[in-house]
Design a protein around this motif. Structure first.
Motif, PDB file in Angstrom:
ATOM      1  N   UNK A  47      26.130  17.304 -13.362  1.00  0.00           N
ATOM      2  CA  UNK A  47      24.864  17.145 -14.071  1.00  0.00           C
ATOM      3  C   UNK A  47      25.007  16.187 -15.236  1.00  0.00           C
ATOM      4  N   UNK A  48      24.073  15.240 -15.302  1.00  0.00           N
ATOM      5  CA  UNK A  48      24.196  14.134 -16.249  1.00  0.00           C
ATOM      6  C   UNK A  48      24.243  14.600 -17.696  1.00  0.00           C
ATOM      7  N   UNK A  49      23.388  15.536 -18.073  1.00  0.00           N
ATOM      8  CA  UNK A  49      23.344  15.911 -19.485  1.00  0.00           C
ATOM      9  C   UNK A  49      24.659  16.567 -19.909  1.00  0.00           C
ATOM     10  N   UNK A  50      25.269  17.359 -19.023  1.00  0.00           N
ATOM     11  CA  UNK A  50      26.562  17.960 -19.337  1.00  0.00           C
ATOM     12  C   UNK A  50      27.649  16.901 -19.422  1.00  0.00           C
ATOM     13  N   UNK A  51      27.554  15.899 -18.549  1.00  0.00           N
ATOM     14  CA  UNK A  51      28.527  14.807 -18.585  1.00  0.00           C
ATOM     15  C   UNK A  51      28.429  14.068 -19.916  1.00  0.00           C
ATOM     16  N   UNK A  53      27.402  15.395 -22.777  1.00  0.00           N
ATOM     17  CA  UNK A  53      27.992  16.287 -23.772  1.00  0.00           C
ATOM     18  C   UNK A  53      29.508  16.165 -23.759  1.00  0.00           C
ATOM     19  N   UNK A  54      30.093  16.169 -22.569  1.00  0.00           N
ATOM     20  CA  UNK A  54      31.542  16.050 -22.443  1.00  0.00           C
ATOM     21  C   UNK A  54      32.036  14.734 -23.032  1.00  0.00           C
ATOM     22  N   UNK A  55      31.266  13.679 -22.845  1.00  0.00           N
ATOM     23  CA  UNK A  55      31.631  12.375 -23.392  1.00  0.00           C
ATOM     24  C   UNK A  55      31.685  12.407 -24.914  1.00  0.00           C
ATOM     25  N   UNK A  56      30.716  13.085 -25.537  1.00  0.00           N
ATOM     26  CA  UNK A  56      30.722  13.187 -26.993  1.00  0.00           C
ATOM     27  C   UNK A  56      31.942  13.980 -27.460  1.00  0.00           C
ATOM     28  N   UNK A  73      24.898  29.971 -24.351  1.00  0.00           N
ATOM     29  CA  UNK A  73      24.456  29.788 -22.975  1.00  0.00           C
ATOM     30  C   UNK A  73      25.682  29.591 -22.104  1.00  0.00           C
ATOM     31  N   UNK A  74      25.821  30.417 -21.061  1.00  0.00           N
ATOM     32  CA  UNK A  74      27.057  30.397 -20.281  1.00  0.00           C
ATOM     33  C   UNK A  74      26.937  29.627 -18.974  1.00  0.00           C
ATOM     34  N   UNK A  75      25.893  29.946 -18.180  1.00  0.00           N
ATOM     35  CA  UNK A  75      25.819  29.333 -16.857  1.00  0.00           C
ATOM     36  C   UNK A  75      27.060  29.681 -16.056  1.00  0.00           C
ATOM     37  N   UNK A  76      27.579  28.707 -15.327  1.00  0.00           N
ATOM     38  CA  UNK A  76      28.797  28.929 -14.538  1.00  0.00           C
ATOM     39  C   UNK A  76      30.040  28.480 -15.303  1.00  0.00           C
ATOM     40  N   UNK A  77      29.894  28.286 -16.631  1.00  0.00           N
ATOM     41  CA  UNK A  77      31.013  27.928 -17.502  1.00  0.00           C
ATOM     42  C   UNK A  77      31.593  26.548 -17.163  1.00  0.00           C
ATOM     43  N   UNK A  78      30.720  25.651 -16.773  1.00  0.00           N
ATOM     44  CA  UNK A  78      31.167  24.305 -16.397  1.00  0.00           C
ATOM     45  C   UNK A  78      31.830  23.590 -17.563  1.00  0.00           C
ATOM     46  N   UNK A 206      20.864  10.526 -29.915  1.00  0.00           N
ATOM     47  CA  UNK A 206      20.235  10.885 -28.646  1.00  0.00           C
ATOM     48  C   UNK A 206      20.990  10.247 -27.501  1.00  0.00           C
ATOM     49  N   UNK A 207      21.279  11.033 -26.465  1.00  0.00           N
ATOM     50  CA  UNK A 207      21.928  10.517 -25.260  1.00  0.00           C
ATOM     51  C   UNK A 207      21.101  10.945 -24.053  1.00  0.00           C
TER      52      UNK A 207
END
Length: 264
Positions: A47-51, A53-56, A73-78, A206-207
């Motif tokens: 997922x782009x938005x998580x990617x 976040x990881x980049x930051x 927020x946990x989700x699947x703990x990606x 903003x990203x």
């Protein structure tokens, strides 16, 4: 492992299923896919938005350096899986409202060996208050956010509390899900800008997908703030984040974010 679980708090059905497109797994809640996990390669984020976040997170600390992260927020703990893979030894805390979800996810999709993860069950803002006095290198707010989101998990005062939970060189990452027109994004960007000003910070970054911003399409946008982004050369940071993608990418500094918010 159980394939389906009823979530008591939300009343939704949660399922973990093999992904149709690759060897990964997906978490589905209420019929909608919420998360994707690749157990063989936790650094692969679909997922782009998580990617973004990881980049930051990657840009804010030297490679491999452990960090303390609070995930609301946990989700699947990606993202916790990603942090552990890239920064072994990191201490991470996850807060989720649905008591049954974290154990359901962990039983089906175990975390990488050695992961230091504490799971707290409760309302994100209440648990944040319970953690008062603790400081984190990163705070990630990835709870449903939109015009009909829980009001107490949005706005200036809540963002101020999140910023207070950061170390001096920490970073706050907020997932904003918005409809076409991006009016909620504008509202929340202004709220975060105000919270930053009160905390002596320069403002929000903003990203997002550049097409999404240019055409004011519905989608997910990441707002980022904190001392980690107060760098001597903001343009160099912006170039680094842009180059990392995913593409097409847009990275707006605090001045550009304020201008975007003013138009929304």
């Amino acid at each position: 492992m159980p394939s389906t679980l009823h979530l008591g708090e939300s009343g939704e059905q949660a399922r973990i299923l093999p992904d149709e497109h690759d060897d990964g797994w997906v978490l589905e809640i209420g019929g909608a896919i919420q998360s994707h996990v690749d157990l063989a390669d936790p650094t692969r984020i679909r997922y782009e938005y998580l990617r973004r976040m990881a980049t930051v997170l990657d840009a804010c600390r030297p490679a491999g350096q452990p960090i303390r992260v609070l995930h609301l927020g946990a989700g699947a703990l990606t993202l916790p899986r990603y942090v552990q893979a890239r920064r072994p030894g990191s201490a991470q805390t996850v807060v989720d409202l649905d008591r049954e979800l974290p154990s359901f996810v962990l039983s089906a999709l175990p975390l990488p060996e050695g992961t230091d993860l504490t799971v707290l069950i409760g309302d994100a803002r209440e648990e944040l208050e319970n953690l008062a006095g603790q400081r984190f290198d990163a705070v990630v707010l990835d709870i449903y956010t939109g015009m009909d989101a829980a009001r107490h998990l949005t706005g200036r005062d809540f963002y101020a509390e999140l910023l207070q939970a950061l170390t001096g060189d920490g970073v706050l990452l907020v997932n904003i899900g918005d409809d076409a027109g991006l009016h909620f994004l504008g509202q929340q960007a202004r709220a975060l800008e105000s919270a930053c000003a009160a905390a002596g910070l320069s403002g929000a970054w903003t990203l997002a997908d550049s097409t999404l911003l240019e055409q004011a399409q519905a989608g997910n946008i990441v707002l980022a703030a904190g001392g980690a982004l107060a760098v001597p050369d903001p343009e160099a940071l912006r170039s680094t984040l842009l180059a990392a993608g995913p593409h097409p990418a847009a990275v707006l500094d605090p001045v550009q974010t304020a201008a975007l918010a003013a138009r929304r």
